[in-house]
Scaffold this motif. Structure first.
Motif: not given
Length: 77
Positions: A31-32, A34-35, A38, A42, A50-51, A54-55, A61
């Motif tokens: 996940l980090n 992916e962030l 973007k 992280t 929240r992420y 969402e995932r 959001p």
């Protein structure tokens, strides 16, 4: 004021999803990554709550939900 944690730790993920701790750390790294791709900053070993929602759950959001709510500021025509 409520004490809301912004980040989720591997221990919390492990307990919440019934996965081993090493799998939870792998999930956080994924996940980090992916962030980071973007352009977000992280924190190693933690991921924004929240992420995760969402995932994993597909939640939108909160900000986009608020935008869809009708505004009471509008005057009736």
């Amino acid at each position: 004021m409520e004490n809301i944690k912004f980040y989720v730790t591997a221990e919390e993920l492990s307990e919440a999803y019934g996965i081993c701790l090493s799998k939870a750390y792998k999930l956080i790294r994924q996940l980090n990554a992916e962030l980071e791709a973007k352009g977000f900053i992280t924190v190693q070993g933690k991921v924004p709550r929240r992420y995760v929602e969402e995932r994993v759950y597909g939640y939108s959001p909160v900000s986009s939900i608020r935008e869809e709510e009708p505004s009471s500021d509008k005057e009736a025509v």
